[in-house]
Enzyme design. Structure first.
Site, short mmCIF file in Angstrom:
data_model
loop_
_atom_site.label_atom_id
_atom_site.label_comp_id
_atom_site.label_asym_id
_atom_site.label_seq_id
_atom_site.Cartn_x
_atom_site.Cartn_y
_atom_site.Cartn_z
CG ASP A 1 0.74 9.23 -1.06
OD1 ASP A 1 0.38 8.45 -1.96
OD2 ASP A 1 1.56 8.91 -0.19
CB SER B 1 5.36 4.20 0.82
OG SER B 1 5.91 4.76 -0.35
CG HIS C 1 1.08 4.94 -2.04
ND1 HIS C 1 1.63 6.09 -1.50
CD2 HIS C 1 2.07 4.01 -1.99
CE1 HIS C 1 2.89 5.87 -1.16
NE2 HIS C 1 3.18 4.61 -1.45
#
Length: 716
Positions: free
Chosen positions: A82, A493, A157
Site C-alpha cells: 500500500d 480497499s 490509505h
C-alpha cells in the site's frame, strides 16, 4: 527473477513508430540474460479506496468464535502492499504483542522520517519501493513535505488498511465525534509488515509491486493484503504483475487478498480475477449518520452526512444550482454543481441544492464547487446509497432523489426559501444491512468468465480506521483543533483488509490449510441474508436482490468459516493447467510460473471448466455440459453429505453421485454436475445453488449459467 522494462514516456525515442522496434530489441536483450524469467512493460496501478467487526459477530468473549480460537491472530504476519504506514498511530503500539517470530526474515528499511525505532513488535517489517515509479514519472519531489522517501505514509490509505486488518485495540476513537467506540483490527494480535509501493502523487508501479512480492515471500509473511489493481481492460494473467506475484506467493502457501474494484454497479468491471486470489467486494454495515434538514415551513427531512462543525442549527437561504449558473457554464452542469459551474455572487452565504448527474461518481466535485463559490452548505440528491464517507468543511447532506425533489418543490413554491441543518449523529442497528455497495465492481470476470469473481463481500462502507495526519486529505477536528488520526473511508480497499484479518485468524486455527482451502471456506460459508432475515440486496439503479456476480459466495461470515465441513482444494499444477486452457503459450506460462511448462491441447482442454473452484460458472451453455469437482472432508471423520440443488432458471441440473460418504479411509470425493439448457433462445445469466448437507454442515456452491445459441449472431 523478473525484470520489468520501465521505459518512460518518450525517454527512448520520440515517435511510436521507431519506439516499437527499439523496445522489442530491448526485450530480446534482457530475456537472454541469465536468471531473467520474463520482461514486461511497467504499468501504473491505482489504489481502490469500527463497527464492522461487531457487525461480523467477531466478539472476544465468544469462546467458540474465530477471534478466540484464532488467538486474535497471535503469531501471524500480515503483509500490506500500500502507501506505507504511520507508525506513531495508537493502532500500531506494541504493548501486549508477542515477540517477533523466529522465522521472520524481513527488515526495517530506513528513509525520510523513518528509522529502525519506528518498527516494533507490531510493525515488524517495513520496506519502500520507488525505482519503478521514478522510471515512469521521473524523480519524486518531496521538498514540500507531500511525500516521504521511506515507509512513512503520506496518504493515509496504507495506514487505514493496515489498522483495519491488524490494528491494536484503541478506546474512545471517533471521527470528529462520530462513530465513537473501540477501534480494532480483525486480527489485533497479528504482526504487520508494510511494503510501500504507492505514492501520494498517484499510482503504484507494477515493477515496484513485483519487487515487493518477491521480498514479502522471502520475508515470511502469512497473508498479503493488496487494496489496488488495474481497471478494465484487464491485462492477461501472464502480463499482470499482481497475478504473477500472487501466483508465486500462493504457490508458497501465502494467501493473497485483493480489492475487487470500485467501478460498480456495472457488470464485467471486477478486477483482480485470477483464481488463486481472494477477490473482495464491498458491503454496508448497520451504522448510519442521520442528519436533519429543516425547511422554512418547519418540515423536517432526513439525510446522511459526516458533519459536526459550524453552520448548523441556523437558517440559511437556499438556492438551486441550475438557477445560479456561472456565465461560462450551462444549466446542466450547474444542476449537478460541476466544477466552476456556479455563480459565486449568487452562491455566497447560501446553501445550494445539487442533483447528481450520470457522469458523477460522488459528491466530491460538487461540494468543492460550492465551497469555492463560498456557499455555506450543500444538499446533494443522488442515487440511493449508504456511502457517506465525504467529510467536508461545510455541511454536505446526502439525500435520495425523492427527498431532493421534495426540497426543490418547496423552494419553487416559496418566495424566500431557507434551510437549517443539524449536526450529524451516529445510529447503530437501525439500518438493514449488509447490502452490496453501489460502487463495488461486479462480475462476471471480463478475462476468465468461468471463474466466479468477486469471491466474497465484506464491510467496505463508512469504515473508521487509523489515518495519517500528514495526508493532504486530513482535516482538523473542530472539537480539539488537532489533526485527525482516524478517518472514515469507503471502497473495496476497505473491504479487502477485513478479509485479510479474517484469513490470518483462519490460518492460526488451521495452519495446514492451503490458500485455496481458506478461500473455499470463506465462499461456501458466506451469508446471503441481511439483518432482517431477507435476501441480501445490491445497491444500484434500481436496487435488486444480490446475485453471485455482486458478492460471489455472499457476505463474509468469519465464525461459520471456521468449520466449513468440506473444502475445495486447488494445486499449483491445476492453476498451470488453467493457464494452458486459456491459450497462453508455453514460454509465457513458463516465465510466469518460473518452471518449464509444456501445454498439450488434449490434456488441458477440460482444465478451464474443471478447475476445482467452490463455485461453477458456465458462460456459454449451448445444450449440455458436465463439470467435475473434488471436495476434501475437514469436518467429522464419518460423514454423509446429500446434494440439494436450486437450479438456475432455464436449466436442468443433475449431480452424480448425489450422496458423498466420508470415513477414516476416504477423505476426498469427486462429483460431477451436469447442466442442460431448457431455453430455445439466447439467454442472460441466471443463478442457482448446489448445497451439500450432512446434518451439521451446509456447504453452499454458487451456480451461474448463461445459455447461448451457436448461430445466434449469424441469424441477426
Amino acid at each position: 527473477m523478473f525484470i520489468l522494462c520501465t521505459w518512460g514516456r518518450g525517454n527512448i525515442v520520440k515517435q511510436n513508430r521507431s519506439r516499437t522496434p527499439t523496445i522489442r530489441c530491448l526485450h530480446m536483450f534482457l530475456e537472454d540474460l541469465p536468471g531473467v524469467a520474463r520482461v514486461m512493460p511497467n504499468r501504473i496501478l491505482s489504489l481502490q479506496t469500527t463497527r464492522s467487526w461487531d457487525f461480523l459477530h467477531m466478539y472476544p468473549q465468544m469462546a467458540d468464535g474465530i477471534l478466540s480460537k484464532g488467538r486474535s491472530g497471535a503469531g501471524s504476519i500480515i503483509g500490506v502492499l500500500d502507501t506505507g504506514i504511520w507508525p506513531e498511530s495508537m493502532s500500531f503500539r506494541e504493548e501486549g504483542m508477542a515477540t517477533v517470530p523466529l522465522r521472520w526474515n524481513g527488515i526495517c528499511q530506513e528513509g525520510e522520517q523513518f528509522n529502525k525505532t519506528n518498527c516494533n513488535r507490531k510493525i515488524i517489517g517495513a520496506r519502500w519501493y520507488i525505482k519503478g515509479y521514478e522510471a515512469e514519472f521521473g524523480k519524486l519531489n518531496t521538498s514540500e513535505g507531500a511525500e516521504f522517501l521511506s515507509p512513512r505514509d503520506a496518504v493515509g490509505h496504507g495506514t487505514h488498511t493496515a489498522s483495519t486488518a491488524a490494528g491494536a485495540l484503541v478506546e474512545n476513537v471517533s471521527f470528529m465525534g462520530l462513530a465513537r467506540g473501540l477501534a480494532r483490527g480483525g486480527a489485533p494480535s497479528a504482526h504487520i509488515a508494510t511494503y510501500k509501493i504507492c505514492w501520494a502523487t498517484g499510482g503504484c508501479s507494477s515493477a515496484d509491486l513485483l519487487a515487493a512480492f518477491d521480498d514479502a515471500i522471502h520475508d515470511g509473511v502469512d497473508v498479503l493484503s493488496a487494496s489496488l489493481g488495474s481497471s478494465p481492460p484487464l491485462p492477461s494473467y501472464v502480463d499482470d504483475t499482481l497475478a504473477i506475484g500472487s501466483f508465486h506467493a500462493v504457490a508458497r502457501g501465502i494467501s493473497v487478498v485483493c480489492s475487487g474494484g470500485n467501478s460498480g454497479p456495472y457488470p464485467q468491471t471486477v478486477i483482480n480475477t485470477a483464481p488463486w486470489l481472494i477477490t473482495v467486494g464491498a458491503s454496508t454495515i448497520d451504522r448510519a449518520f442521520p442528519t436533519t434538514i429543516t425547511l422554512g415551513n418547519n418540515r423536517t427531512l432526513m439525510g446522511q452526512a459526516l458533519y459536526t462543525g459550524k453552520n448548523v442549527d441556523k437558517f440559511y437561504p437556499i438556492v438551486y444550482g441550475e438557477d445560479i449558473v456561472a456565465a461560462n457554464s450551462d444549466e446542466s452542469s450547474a444542476r449537478s454543481c460541476d466544477f466552476g459551474s456556479l455563480n459565486s455572487t449568487l452562491a455566497k452565504g447560501k446553501a445550494v441544492l445539487c442533483f447528481q448527474s450520470r457522469s458523477q461518481r460522488s459528491a466530491t466535485i460538487a461540494v468543492q464547487t460550492v465551497e469555492d463559490a463560498e456557499g455555506v452548505g450543500m444538499i446533494f440528491a443522488k442515487f440511493p446509497t449508504k456511502d457517506v464517507d465525504l467529510s467536508t468543511k461545510i455541511p454536505c447532506i446526502l439525500v435520495d432523489f425523492t427527498i431532493g425533489t421534495s426540497i426543490l418543490n418547496y423552494m419553487e413554491a416559496t418566495k424566500d426559501p431557507v434551510v437549517k441543518f443539524s449536526g450529524s449523529r451516529t445510529v447503530l442497528g437501525q439500518q438493514i444491512s449488509p447490502e452490496v455497495a453501489v460502487f463495488s465492481s461486479r462480475g462476471p470476470s471480463s478475462l476468465s468468465p468461468s471463474v466466479l469473481k468477486p469471491d466474497i463481500a465484506a464491510p467496505g462502507v463508512n469504515i473508521l480506521a487509523a489515518w495519517s495526519p500528514a495526508s493532504s486529505q486530513s482535516q482538523v477536528d473542530p472539537n480539539t483543533n488537532l489533526p485527525l488520526n482516524f478517518k472514515i473511508e469507503s471502497g473495496t480497499s476497505m473491504s479487502c483488509p477485513h478479509v485479510s484479518g479474517i484469513v490470518a485468524l483462519l490460518r492460526t486455527v488451521h495452519p495446514d490449510w492451503s490458500p485455496a482451502m481458506i478461500r473455499s471456506a470463506l465462499i461456501t460459508k458466506a451469508s446471503v441474508k441481511d439483518t432482517s432475515g431477507q435476501r441480501t440486496v445490491a445497491e444500484g439503479a434500481p436496487h435488486k436482490p444480490a446475485d453471485a456476480f455482486d458478492y460471489g459466495g455472499g457476505h463474509v461470515d468469519p465464525n461459520r468459516s471456521l468449520d466449513p465441513g468440506l473444502v475445495f482444494d486447488t494445486k499449483t499444477s491445476d492453476y498451470v493447467c488453467f493457464l494452458c486452457s486459456l491459450g497462453y503459450n508455453d514460454s509465457a506460462i513458463s516465465s510466469m510460473t518460473g518452471t518449464p511448462t509444456q501445454c498439450h491441447s488434449h490434456s488441458h482442454s477440460n482444465c478451464l471448466k474443471n478447475l476445482n473452484q467452490p463455485s461453477i460458472v458456465v458462460p456459454d451453455l449451448k445444450q449440455h455440459v458436465t463439470i467435475s469437482r473434488e471436495v476434501t472432508n475437514v469436518g467429522r471423520t464419518d460423514s454423509i453429505y446429500i446434494a440439494r440443488v436450486e437450479a438456475p432458471p432455464g436449466t436442468h441440473v443433475k449431480v452424480k453421485p448425489p450422496v458423498l460418504v466420508f470415513n477414516s479411509n476416504v477423505k476426498t470425493q469427486k462429483f460431477r454436475v451436469s447442466f442442460q439448457s431448457l431455453l430455445r433462445f439466447q439467454g442472460r445469466y441466471s443463478f442457482g445453488t448446489l448445497v451439500w448437507e450432512d446434518g451439521k454442515h451446509r456447504v453452499r456452491m454458487p451456480l451461474a449459467v448463461r445459455s447461448v445459441i451457436d448461430d445466434f449472431y449469424a441469424q441477426t
